[in-house]
Scaffold this active site. Structure first.
Site, PDB file in Angstrom:
ATOM      1  N   HIS A 369       0.797  -1.231   0.000  1.00 48.55           N
ATOM      2  CA  HIS A 369       0.000   0.000   0.000  1.00 48.55           C
ATOM      3  C   HIS A 369       0.823   1.271   0.000  1.00 48.55           C
ATOM      4  O   HIS A 369       0.264   2.355   0.124  1.00 48.55           O
ATOM      5  CB  HIS A 369      -0.932   0.017   1.217  1.00 48.55           C
ATOM      6  CG  HIS A 369      -2.119  -0.882   1.075  1.00 48.55           C
ATOM      7  ND1 HIS A 369      -3.312  -0.485   0.519  1.00 48.55           N
ATOM      8  CD2 HIS A 369      -2.280  -2.184   1.398  1.00 48.55           C
ATOM      9  CE1 HIS A 369      -4.162  -1.489   0.512  1.00 48.55           C
ATOM     10  NE2 HIS A 369      -3.559  -2.530   1.048  1.00 48.55           N
ATOM     11  N   LYS A 560      -7.821  14.982   3.560  1.00 59.82           N
ATOM     12  CA  LYS A 560      -7.074  13.729   3.660  1.00 59.82           C
ATOM     13  C   LYS A 560      -6.094  13.881   4.813  1.00 59.82           C
ATOM     14  O   LYS A 560      -5.978  14.970   5.395  1.00 59.82           O
ATOM     15  CB  LYS A 560      -6.357  13.395   2.358  1.00 59.82           C
ATOM     16  CG  LYS A 560      -5.528  14.527   1.781  1.00 59.82           C
ATOM     17  CD  LYS A 560      -4.996  14.175   0.398  1.00 59.82           C
ATOM     18  CE  LYS A 560      -6.059  14.276  -0.679  1.00 59.82           C
ATOM     19  NZ  LYS A 560      -6.420  13.019  -1.304  1.00 59.82           N
ATOM     20  N   ARG A 561      -5.397  12.822   5.163  1.00 61.31           N
ATOM     21  CA  ARG A 561      -4.404  12.944   6.226  1.00 61.31           C
ATOM     22  C   ARG A 561      -3.396  14.040   5.888  1.00 61.31           C
ATOM     23  O   ARG A 561      -3.065  14.252   4.718  1.00 61.31           O
ATOM     24  CB  ARG A 561      -3.676  11.616   6.430  1.00 61.31           C
ATOM     25  CG  ARG A 561      -4.502  10.576   7.164  1.00 61.31           C
ATOM     26  CD  ARG A 561      -3.822   9.230   7.208  1.00 61.31           C
ATOM     27  NE  ARG A 561      -3.578   8.727   5.865  1.00 61.31           N
ATOM     28  CZ  ARG A 561      -2.393   8.692   5.268  1.00 61.31           C
ATOM     29  NH1 ARG A 561      -1.333   9.136   5.908  1.00 61.31           N
ATOM     30  NH2 ARG A 561      -2.267   8.217   4.059  1.00 61.31           N
ATOM     31  N   LYS A 566       1.297  14.744   0.487  1.00 58.52           N
ATOM     32  CA  LYS A 566      -0.015  15.103  -0.034  1.00 58.52           C
ATOM     33  C   LYS A 566      -0.103  16.598  -0.364  1.00 58.52           C
ATOM     34  O   LYS A 566      -1.076  17.052  -0.939  1.00 58.52           O
ATOM     35  CB  LYS A 566      -1.100  14.694   0.957  1.00 58.52           C
ATOM     36  CG  LYS A 566      -1.210  13.163   1.085  1.00 58.52           C
ATOM     37  CD  LYS A 566      -2.304  12.755   2.019  1.00 58.52           C
ATOM     38  CE  LYS A 566      -2.396  11.249   2.171  1.00 58.52           C
ATOM     39  NZ  LYS A 566      -2.914  10.547   0.986  1.00 58.52           N
ATOM     40  N   THR A 668      -8.245   6.954  -2.716  1.00 58.77           N
ATOM     41  CA  THR A 668      -9.642   6.569  -2.943  1.00 58.77           C
ATOM     42  C   THR A 668     -10.560   7.779  -2.750  1.00 58.77           C
ATOM     43  O   THR A 668     -11.680   7.785  -3.245  1.00 58.77           O
ATOM     44  CB  THR A 668     -10.073   5.425  -2.009  1.00 58.77           C
ATOM     45  OG1 THR A 668      -9.706   5.748  -0.667  1.00 58.77           O
ATOM     46  CG2 THR A 668      -9.407   4.116  -2.418  1.00 58.77           C
ATOM     47  N   LYS A 672     -14.129   9.007  -4.765  1.00 62.91           N
ATOM     48  CA  LYS A 672     -15.386   9.418  -4.125  1.00 62.91           C
ATOM     49  C   LYS A 672     -15.847  10.774  -4.659  1.00 62.91           C
ATOM     50  O   LYS A 672     -17.035  10.987  -4.932  1.00 62.91           O
ATOM     51  CB  LYS A 672     -15.194   9.478  -2.606  1.00 62.91           C
ATOM     52  CG  LYS A 672     -14.947   8.122  -1.975  1.00 62.91           C
ATOM     53  CD  LYS A 672     -14.307   8.227  -0.598  1.00 62.91           C
ATOM     54  CE  LYS A 672     -13.777   6.866  -0.159  1.00 62.91           C
ATOM     55  NZ  LYS A 672     -12.848   6.950   0.982  1.00 62.91           N
TER      56      LYS A 672
END
Length: 835
Positions: A369, A560-561, A566, A668, A672
């Site tokens: 992952h 998101k985290r 990111k 993911t 969404k």
């Protein structure tokens, strides 16, 4: 509150959220009142909203239990191949509404609750999120369980029943503050304790050599107590099981201490044993070699494998003679996650032999992952020697056999042997868990095409060259039940009216929406659904944050985290740039935006916490500036979680997916947002690549370096100062942050952030800044043409069929696990069972 339906409407209305019938409603009301009475609330006038929630939850659960029992009976009778999905995280969120939808009870429950004079949304808000995960990985596991039940697979999820899930995040003076997530404090109506299946798990001890072989003796025992949660499929009466283990000390734990009078110490030691399932580690992208974490991993796998073997031995088509494990892989398939100690635990449980090793490899599949090196587990030898001494011996033996094979193939290549060894020597001896999982599995996969290619050509290149047939790709997906029907009923019903209801179980049918791209009525309806969602979410934001929101502004969302890869910092620089442009020319036309950022930082991750503080500081200045007014607002969403995602995603216009190319395994959240009618601004990273392939790159806002560009820059060296000096708006923004413009009382506060951006930025924020700003200008331009924007939205929704977790699980089932999904509908409890 909507007016109640007439009897005729109740009989006729059938939708993807279930049938409304007079009988259904009457039965639900009767069950609700019965369960309310069982809670000892004699007078409804003194009942609390939580009492009402529990009454409704137990009423809905009644409809689950018969199907749950019947499903397990069906599996016993037919003895299908089982799938066991092991994960340390299951980020389930709330259960009530998802269960109502999958059982087809949503509309009937809504009507029954209305007739009882209650508000369904208020009751749903009473439910605690089951936050047993950090983010994407745990939520993926939850989506997979939904899909496995919907596809009729005999599947089981196994994990840990953490007493405290992912922490509750409070933002105080702009700083993240963590509070314990005591999600079980009011009880959990969806789980069932199964003490009859409690199992022992051993730790510590020593290895004793004897004529019969090595024996693990003098161990400390912890009991694994299972709690089962039903997982219903969508409208097929299949109800699978998620079994979560809770640690319990045995009654004779440290009895010797008790006998010598140290009763207090004996009780305290019991608590130490039970700490194994006390709390979820709040970090899924950084490896910490902590003893408790290793205990958790071994605990869940050791208990699970014993449970699996018990079920294997007790299957209906059992054995007349001694049990043989030769058929073990044919009867079950396990999907073992990155962070699980599964491979060699299987060896320990079955037997130590070449036959056992072959069985293990045929049984296990490994999903990777992450490509971030700091996230891959490397356990210190000393820790393993103390906690699991026998297993360390087994690992050494596995490694010796593995290296013998490498040596035979590459006799003079010592460097290759070093790279492929399960035991790393650099910086202290450690077990490389990813290498162990690869060697001990028959299949290895990444979770998006670009990610799978990176692990084959870079991260695990030596292993891929040796066994290329072992490596696969399985692009992640999301369940459309929760991420469309549940969270966006207006859009779900609109799509059902346009193309029928079958898309709920076959998301590829969304392609039919391409025929409606130029249909003015459909364009108007899609736009109206989005605006309705935005107005509803605006009310939520104004209530929670006391900031006036313009619901006609573009909702630009980045949730998101919080992690450097990111690149929330890149988004923050764009906010500052927009702010400066408005201040410079306040009378110029400007597309109004509400920028919404949310996510949790790992408690020990200093830079992530500084990023949150910077964003909130910038928002404080922007939101209070009268020159800016309603043109730009910045909201930091506190305590982002599954139930909050269900609110913000349907209201989003622009989805930010801006990680540095080559760092996001899949993502993911991007799927969404796409399914719910948001357009994506993003890099060619993770599943964005495949989203662009499905929708067409021209229907997304793609910017920035590609993977090969990043690799070339790494080879040449990245110089942040070059970009700072040549891009005036970037320089202005950094200077403002560096000088204390956004924090005048502490002008030095953000020095760590700017220092990192100049000197230690692995993720190259400045390199993509200019292209990102230009891409955002294209976003502004299109947003001014609502018709063209909505046409692009429809094209994205139509292209999102690939990203259903039903498709992902079908791929796993047929290409890795050796099982076939089925459309078989198990008869409901009120119909006779065929034997």
């Amino acid at each position: 509150m909507a007016a109640p339906l007439t009897d005729q409407e109740k009989r006729k209305q059938i939708s993807i959220r279930g049938i409304v019938g007079v009988e259904n409603v009457a039965e639900l009301k009767k069950g609700f009142n019965r369960h309310l009475h069982f809670t000892l609330v004699k007078d409804r006038n003194v009942a609390t909203p939580r009492d009402y929630y529990f009454a409704l939850a137990h009423t809905v659960r009644d409809h689950l239990v018969g199907r749950w029992i019947r499903t397990q009976q069906f599996y016993y009778e037919t003895d299908p191949k089982r799938v066991y999905y092991l994960s340390l995280e299951f980020y389930m969120g709330r259960t009530l509404q998802n269960t109502m939808i999958n059982l087809g009870l949503q509309n009937a429950c809504d009507e029954a609750i209305y007739q009882l004079g209650l508000d369904m949304e208020d009751l749903e808000e009473m439910e605690e999120d089951a936050g047993l995960g950090n983010g994407g990985l745990g939520r993926l596991a939850a989506c997979f369980l939904d899909s496995m039940a919907t596809l009729g697979l005999a599947a089981y999820g196994y994990g840990i029943r953490y007493e405290y899930g992912i922490f509750n995040q409070k933002i105080k003076n702009g700083w993240q503050v963590e509070e314990a997530d005591d999600w079980l404090r009011h009880g959990n109506p969806w789980e069932k304790a199964r003490p009859e299946y409690m199992l022992p798990v051993h730790f510590y001890g020593r290895v004793e050599e004897s004529k019969e072989g090595a024996k693990w003796v003098d161990t400390q025992v912890v009991l694994a107590m299972p709690y089962d949660t039903p997982i219903p499929g969508y409208m097929n009466n299949t109800v699978n099981t998620m079994r979560l283990w809770s640690a319990r000390a045995p009654n004779d734990f440290n009895l010797m201490d008790f006998n010598v009078g140290d009763y207090i110490q004996a009780v305290l030691d019991r608590n130490l044993a039970e700490n194994i399932s006390r709390v979820l580690y709040p970090n899924d992208n950084f490896f910490e070699g902590k003893e408790l974490r290793l205990k958790q991993e071994y605990f869940v796998v050791a208990a699970t494998l014993q449970d699996i073997i018990r079920r294997f031995k007790n299957s209906k088509k059992g054995f007349s003679g001694p049990v043989s494990f030769d058929s073990f892989p044919e009867k079950l398939q396990q999907c073992s996650m990155t962070r699980l100690f599964g491979v060699y635990c299987a060896i320990r449980t079955i037997a130590l032999s070449y036959q056992a090793w072959a069985i293990t490899k045929r049984t296990f599949a490994y999903t990777n992952h992450t490509v971030l090196p700091e996230a891959l587990e490397r356990w210190p030898i000393g820790l393993l020697e103390t906690l699991l001494p026998r297993h360390l011996q087994i690992i050494y033996r596995i490694n010796q056999g593995h290296l013998d094979e490498i040596s035979a193939l590459f006799p003079e290549d010592m460097d290759r042997m070093r790279r492929m060894s399960l035991i790393e020597e650099d910086g202290g001896k450690r077990v490389n868990m990813a290498h162990l999982c690869i060697v001990g599995s028959h299949a290895v996969n990444g979770v998006a095409e670009i990610h799978s290619n990176i692990i084959k050509t870079d991260v695990f290149r030596d292993f891929s060259e040796l066994e290329p047939e072992k490596f696969q790709n399985k692009t992640n997906g999301i369940t459309p039940r929760r991420w469309l029907l549940l969270c966006n009923p207006g859009l779900a019903e609109l799509i059902a009216e346009a193309i029928g209801e079958e898309y709920v179980k076959d998301l590829s049918q969304l392609q039919k929406l391409n025929e409606l791209v130029d249909d003015d009525t459909f364009i108007r309806d899609v736009s109206k659904v989005k605006q309705d969602n935005k107005e509803k979410f605006s009310q939520y934001l104004e209530k929670e944050y006391m900031v006036e929101i313009n619901p006609s502004s573009m909702f630009d969302v980045h949730v998101k985290r919080i992690h450097e890869y990111k690149r929330q910092l890149l988004n923050c620089l764009h906010i500052v740039t927009m702010y400066n442009r408005i201040r410079k020319n306040p009378k110029a036309h400007f597309v109004p935006r509400t920028v919404i950022i949310g996510g949790k930082a790992a408690p020990g991750y200093h830079m992530a916490k500084m990023i949150i503080k910077l964003i909130t500081a910038v928002g404080e200045v922007v939101n209070k500036d009268p020159v800016v007014g309603s043109k730009l607002k910045v909201i930091y969403l506190e305590n982002y979680r599954v139930s909050l995602a269900e609110k913000v995603i349907p209201a989003t216009d622009l989805s930010e997916q801006i990680s540095t190319a080559g760092t996001e395994a899949s993502g993911t959240g991007n799927m969404k947002f796409m399914l719910n009618g948001a357009l994506t601004i993003g890099t060619m990273d993770g599943a964005n690549v495949e989203m662009a392939e499905e929708a067409g790159e021209e229907n997304m806002f793609i910017f920035g370096m590609r993977v090969e560009d990043v690799a070339e820059m790494d080879a040449q060296g990245y110089d942040a100062m070059t970009y700072y000096q040549k891009i005036p708006e970037l320089k202005q923004a950094i200077d403002q942050i560096n000088s204390g413009f956004f924090c005048p009382k502490q002008p030095e506060l953000f020095k760590d952030v700017t220092n990192m951006l100049f000197n230690h930025d692995r993720f190259k924020v400045f390199a993509d800044y200019e292209d990102y700003i230009k891409c955002q200008e294209k976003v502004n331009e299109l947003y001014q043409n609502l018709r063209e924007w909505t046409k692009m939205v429809i094209k994205n929704i139509a292209a999102s069929g690939k990203f259903s977790s039903d498709r992902t699980i079908t791929d796993y089932a047929t290409e890795v696990w050796g099982v076939e999904p089925t459309d078989l509908k198990i008869p409901p409890p009120n119909e006779p069972r065929k034997i």
